[in-house]
Design a protein around this motif. Structure first.
Motif, PDB file in Angstrom:
ATOM      1  N   ASP A 190      15.610  11.908   7.907  1.00 51.54           N
ATOM      2  CA  ASP A 190      16.013  12.269   6.555  1.00 51.54           C
ATOM      3  C   ASP A 190      15.148  13.405   6.019  1.00 51.54           C
ATOM      4  OD1 ASP A 190      16.533  12.117   3.613  1.00 51.54           O
ATOM      5  OD2 ASP A 190      17.715  10.399   4.261  1.00 51.54           O
ATOM      6  N   PRO A 191      15.763  14.477   5.480  1.00 49.39           N
ATOM      7  CA  PRO A 191      14.967  15.559   4.885  1.00 49.39           C
ATOM      8  C   PRO A 191      14.128  15.082   3.707  1.00 49.39           C
ATOM      9  CG  PRO A 191      17.210  16.269   5.282  1.00 49.39           C
ATOM     10  CD  PRO A 191      17.187  14.791   5.512  1.00 49.39           C
ATOM     11  N   LEU A 192      14.495  13.943   3.120  1.00 44.80           N
ATOM     12  CA  LEU A 192      13.709  13.355   2.038  1.00 44.80           C
ATOM     13  C   LEU A 192      12.847  12.208   2.561  1.00 44.80           C
ATOM     14  CD1 LEU A 192      16.415  13.287  -0.786  1.00 44.80           C
ATOM     15  CD2 LEU A 192      14.694  15.028  -0.329  1.00 44.80           C
ATOM     16  N   ALA A 193      12.379  12.347   3.787  1.00 52.03           N
ATOM     17  CA  ALA A 193      11.560  11.285   4.383  1.00 52.03           C
ATOM     18  C   ALA A 193      10.332  10.996   3.537  1.00 52.03           C
ATOM     19  CB  ALA A 193      11.151  11.682   5.802  1.00 52.03           C
ATOM     20  N   TYR A 194       9.770  12.025   2.894  1.00 51.19           N
ATOM     21  CA  TYR A 194       8.591  11.801   2.060  1.00 51.19           C
ATOM     22  C   TYR A 194       8.909  10.825   0.925  1.00 51.19           C
ATOM     23  CZ  TYR A 194      10.358  14.404  -1.918  1.00 51.19           C
ATOM     24  OH  TYR A 194      11.096  14.795  -3.000  1.00 51.19           O
ATOM     25  N   TYR A 195      10.149  10.865   0.405  1.00 50.90           N
ATOM     26  CA  TYR A 195      10.546   9.981  -0.694  1.00 50.90           C
ATOM     27  C   TYR A 195      10.629   8.538  -0.192  1.00 50.90           C
ATOM     28  CZ  TYR A 195      13.332   8.239  -4.619  1.00 50.90           C
ATOM     29  OH  TYR A 195      13.797   7.531  -5.708  1.00 50.90           O
ATOM     30  N   TYR A 196      11.189   8.348   1.003  1.00 45.13           N
ATOM     31  CA  TYR A 196      11.238   7.016   1.598  1.00 45.13           C
ATOM     32  C   TYR A 196       9.824   6.474   1.797  1.00 45.13           C
ATOM     33  CZ  TYR A 196      16.237   7.359   2.674  1.00 45.13           C
ATOM     34  OH  TYR A 196      17.612   7.447   2.593  1.00 45.13           O
ATOM     35  N   GLU A 197       8.944   7.325   2.311  1.00 49.03           N
ATOM     36  CA  GLU A 197       7.562   6.891   2.564  1.00 49.03           C
ATOM     37  C   GLU A 197       6.806   6.641   1.264  1.00 49.03           C
ATOM     38  OE1 GLU A 197       7.249   9.308   6.806  1.00 49.03           O
ATOM     39  OE2 GLU A 197       6.523  10.208   4.938  1.00 49.03           O
ATOM     40  N   SER A 198       7.085   7.434   0.243  1.00 53.34           N
ATOM     41  CA  SER A 198       6.428   7.241  -1.047  1.00 53.34           C
ATOM     42  C   SER A 198       6.791   5.878  -1.639  1.00 53.34           C
ATOM     43  CB  SER A 198       6.830   8.355  -2.014  1.00 53.34           C
ATOM     44  OG  SER A 198       6.239   8.171  -3.279  1.00 53.34           O
ATOM     45  N   LEU A 199       8.099   5.562  -1.677  1.00 49.10           N
ATOM     46  CA  LEU A 199       8.515   4.255  -2.198  1.00 49.10           C
ATOM     47  C   LEU A 199       8.060   3.121  -1.287  1.00 49.10           C
ATOM     48  CD1 LEU A 199      10.144   6.044  -4.104  1.00 49.10           C
ATOM     49  CD2 LEU A 199      12.075   4.465  -3.841  1.00 49.10           C
ATOM     50  N   SER A 200       8.062   3.389   0.020  1.00 48.24           N
ATOM     51  CA  SER A 200       7.605   2.351   0.959  1.00 48.24           C
ATOM     52  C   SER A 200       6.131   2.028   0.752  1.00 48.24           C
ATOM     53  CB  SER A 200       7.847   2.802   2.398  1.00 48.24           C
ATOM     54  OG  SER A 200       9.234   2.904   2.667  1.00 48.24           O
ATOM     55  N   ALA A 201       5.337   3.019   0.321  1.00 49.65           N
ATOM     56  CA  ALA A 201       3.923   2.752   0.014  1.00 49.65           C
ATOM     57  C   ALA A 201       3.815   1.747  -1.132  1.00 49.65           C
ATOM     58  CB  ALA A 201       3.213   4.051  -0.341  1.00 49.65           C
ATOM     59  N   SER A 202       4.665   1.899  -2.152  1.00 55.19           N
ATOM     60  CA  SER A 202       4.668   0.944  -3.262  1.00 55.19           C
ATOM     61  C   SER A 202       5.087  -0.443  -2.797  1.00 55.19           C
ATOM     62  CB  SER A 202       5.606   1.435  -4.367  1.00 55.19           C
ATOM     63  OG  SER A 202       5.128   2.629  -4.951  1.00 55.19           O
ATOM     64  N   MET A 203       6.009  -0.495  -1.849  1.00 58.20           N
ATOM     65  CA  MET A 203       6.442  -1.799  -1.330  1.00 58.20           C
ATOM     66  C   MET A 203       5.346  -2.453  -0.501  1.00 58.20           C
ATOM     67  SD  MET A 203      10.406  -0.938  -0.351  1.00 58.20           S
ATOM     68  CE  MET A 203      11.008   0.631  -0.965  1.00 58.20           C
ATOM     69  N   ALA A 204       4.602  -1.645   0.246  1.00 60.45           N
ATOM     70  CA  ALA A 204       3.476  -2.193   1.005  1.00 60.45           C
ATOM     71  C   ALA A 204       2.408  -2.737   0.056  1.00 60.45           C
ATOM     72  CB  ALA A 204       2.894  -1.122   1.915  1.00 60.45           C
ATOM     73  N   ILE A 205       2.201  -2.079  -1.079  1.00 61.30           N
ATOM     74  CA  ILE A 205       1.251  -2.582  -2.084  1.00 61.30           C
ATOM     75  C   ILE A 205       1.707  -3.947  -2.580  1.00 61.30           C
ATOM     76  CG2 ILE A 205       0.381  -2.204  -4.435  1.00 61.30           C
ATOM     77  CD1 ILE A 205       0.463   0.817  -3.799  1.00 61.30           C
TER      78      ILE A 205
END
Length: 606
Positions: free
Chosen positions: A502-517
């Motif tokens: 996904d060209p917006l992979a950074y967005y997936y990873e950003s939200l995934s960081a919040s989910m990991a928290i």
């Protein structure tokens, strides 16, 4: 082959001893729309315009399309061809000439043509063609509007959809003096499909993704047994690119056929309907394969990406090859960059729909205020262009949510209403559209703060399409807001697996960081946030998640440094703003207090 031995040619003598030959031909009949009234308005102007058209047809169009003019009647033409594609190409060229090069008539009148095409058996002599099929071609032309071409089913069967043109089925049509209904199709040129297909048929959605054709890589030297490796490389790249739902990827069965014809870039683009073409070559040196690849923008012929890679031959036979994965990732990113350049340099009305879509999505996720505002303009123009297409409205709804979460909204209730208006209109057009359902869930979560409705919409989205990555991403955020850590992290992993390029992979990873928290996995959150920032270093929300994870894992000094970078990007960021925008303060109060305390530890001011 003589005419007598040609199975498509039958000779016969009529009663007067004149020789007639029966042949399979494609007949094109063109006439001038409203010729009588035009003659009354400007007789000399019509005559001069018609003479100029006939001269252009005979001198410039027919030679290249291997056609013969049978008749010119002053307001109509009859032409014959051996190939259907030559007949329709001639009709398109005539329409184009009339639209761009014919002189206006008196009192603002304009000249327009209508065309009918029919493939049929006809009798021919040196002067004319005869038969019921000729009459049918003339009748079919009456189904066309100004500037339009209509073909019969017999003609349609000889043409390739999205190669020779775009077709709209008109169904069974009754024609004057024809006993049985005739199946007919309105046909438009391939190069105009993205702009006019939706207007021509509201039931068929326009293409909203750029199309890429991956050609088999060419073999230059080495063991002849390795000549199949070029297909292997292309197969691998196609398989990886196909995972990116922002792209349409041409089947290798199509590209392989054309690769054998040694066509140029423009011909490949036209025949495959491709906006981008990937080509390459490879050399064999023992067990090592050296590959060179380049990606070209078909319309301009400009190479927008090129790379060289070396891989072991055995690696190319693996299900996942690191070299092929790198190719696919870089190609996907290059296409997005190319479309973003167009958005930045060209006026909106001249851009194709997929350029507007990709550019609007990308600009929406940039931190610069001007880019964010521009993204709304782009998406609104796309909605206006395709009012019944659900995707444009779904992304515009997301714009309103991001406007609120970034602290840019001055009327949250109004923005919530506008966002829901877009998603509801999208779902009116396509009630099962998973992206529109996901975005509506996103709106209910962040703007309305109705978690039950948000969860219902997201459940609907994955029911209709279990492979919609944004639906799983937003489901994960619902779980995170409700302090359901394991479910949140599981959903985030599924979302990223469904859209690995996904060209917006950074967005997936950003939200995934919040989910990991939310799952208490702070080191994983730090890893995801840092990887997201490597892809996009100017996304403020990622710095917030990183600072929280660092503070909660005891890396307080690093958290302070992260907050300093956050404040440089967003000087107005504060605890008060975080508290106001956080949608689940009452839903999971203990987690909310933990996040607020972590931000305070990291140095965020009230």
């Amino acid at each position: 082959m003589t005419q007598e031995s040609d199975p498509h040619t039958i000779s016969a003598l009529d009663d007067e001893g004149l020789l007639l030959r029966r042949r399979r031909k494609v007949v094109l009949v063109v006439d001038l729309v409203e010729s009588v009234s035009l003659m009354q308005a400007d007789e000399l102007g019509v005559i001069k315009g018609w003479q100029a058209l006939v001269a252009y047809v005979t001198q410039s169009i027919l030679p290249g399309n291997e056609g013969r003019m049978v008749k010119s009647l002053g307001d109509g033409l009859m032409l014959e061809f051996d190939e259907a594609r030559h007949a329709t190409a001639t009709a398109f060229a005539m329409h184009a000439w009339m639209a761009t090069r014919s002189h206006p008539l008196a009192d603002g009148h304009t000249m327009n043509l209508r065309a009918g095409v029919h493939a049929t058996e006809v009798y021919t002599d040196q002067h004319d063609i005869y038969g019921s099929g000729v009459n049918l071609a003339a009748r079919v032309a009456t189904l066309a509007g100004p500037g339009q071409t209509v073909v019969t089913a017999a003609t349609r069967d000889l043409l390739d959809d999205e190669v020779d043109g775009n077709f709209e089925d008109l169904g069974e049509c009754w024609l004057k003096h024809i006993d049985q209904p005739v199946r007919a199709y309105r046909m438009t040129p391939m190069r105009k499909i993205r702009d006019i297909a939706f207007r021509a048929s509201a039931a068929k959605a326009p293409v909203m993704q750029p199309t890429i054709a991956v050609m088999p890589f060419l073999f230059h030297n080495g063991d002849a047994a390795l000549s199949v490796v070029g297909d292997l490389i292309a197969d691998g790249v196609i398989a990886q690119l196909s995972k990116a739902d922002q792209l349409r990827v041409i089947s290798r069965l199509s590209t392989r056929v054309l690769a054998q014809r040694e066509l140029g870039l423009d011909d490949l683009s036209t025949r495959l309907g491709a906006d981008y073409v990937l080509s390459g070559s490879y050399y064999a040196a023992g067990s090592q394969i050296l590959m060179s690849a380049e990606l070209a923008h078909a319309a301009s012929g400009r190479v927008i990406w090129a790379s060289r890679r070396t891989a072991a031959l055995e690696d190319l036979f693996m299900v996942r090859c690191e070299t092929i994965d790198e190719f696919a990732t870089e190609i996907n990113a290059a296409i997005f960059r190319s479309e973003l350049v167009l958005i930045s340099t060209m006026p909106i009305p001249t851009l194709s729909s997929y350029s507007l879509m990709l550019g609007g999505i990308t600009l929406m996720h940039r931190s610069a205020h001007a880019d964010f505002v521009r993204s709304r303009e782009v998406l609104e123009h796309l909605v206006e262009r395709h009012q019944r297409h659900p995707l444009a409205r779904a992304w515009l709804a997301k714009w309103y949510v991001l406007c609120a979460t970034r602290g840019l909204s001055t009327a949250l209730k109004d923005d919530a209403t506008r966002a829901l208006d877009q998603t509801r209109r999208a779902l009116d057009s396509d009630p099962a559209n998973s992206l529109a359902l996901a975005m509506e869930g996103f709106v209910y979560c962040h703007l309305i703060k109705d978690f039950d409705k948000a969860a219902n919409r997201l459940d609907e989205a994955v029911t209709h399409n279990p492979n919609e990555p944004l639906a799983w991403l937003f489901k994960g955020m619902i779980h995170a807001f409700e302090a359901q850590g394991p479910q949140a992290q599981s959903a985030s992993e599924r979302a990223r697996a469904l859209s690995p390029l996904d060209p917006l992979a950074y967005y997936y990873e950003s939200l995934s960081a919040s989910m990991a928290i939310a799952n208490g996995n702070y080191e994983e959150a730090i890893r995801l946030a840092n990887r997201s920032l490597q892809r996009n270093a100017i996304h403020p929300s990622t710095y917030r998640a990183l600072a929280i994870a660092q503070a909660l894992s005891g890396h307080v000094d690093e958290a302070h440094a992260t907050v300093e970078r956050l404040v440089r990007l967003d000087p107005t960021y504060s605890l008060t703003r975080f508290k106001k925008s956080y949608p689940a303060a009452d839903r999971a109060p203990e987690q909310f207090r933990l996040l607020v305390e972590a931000l305070r530890m990291a140095g965020v001011k009230d």
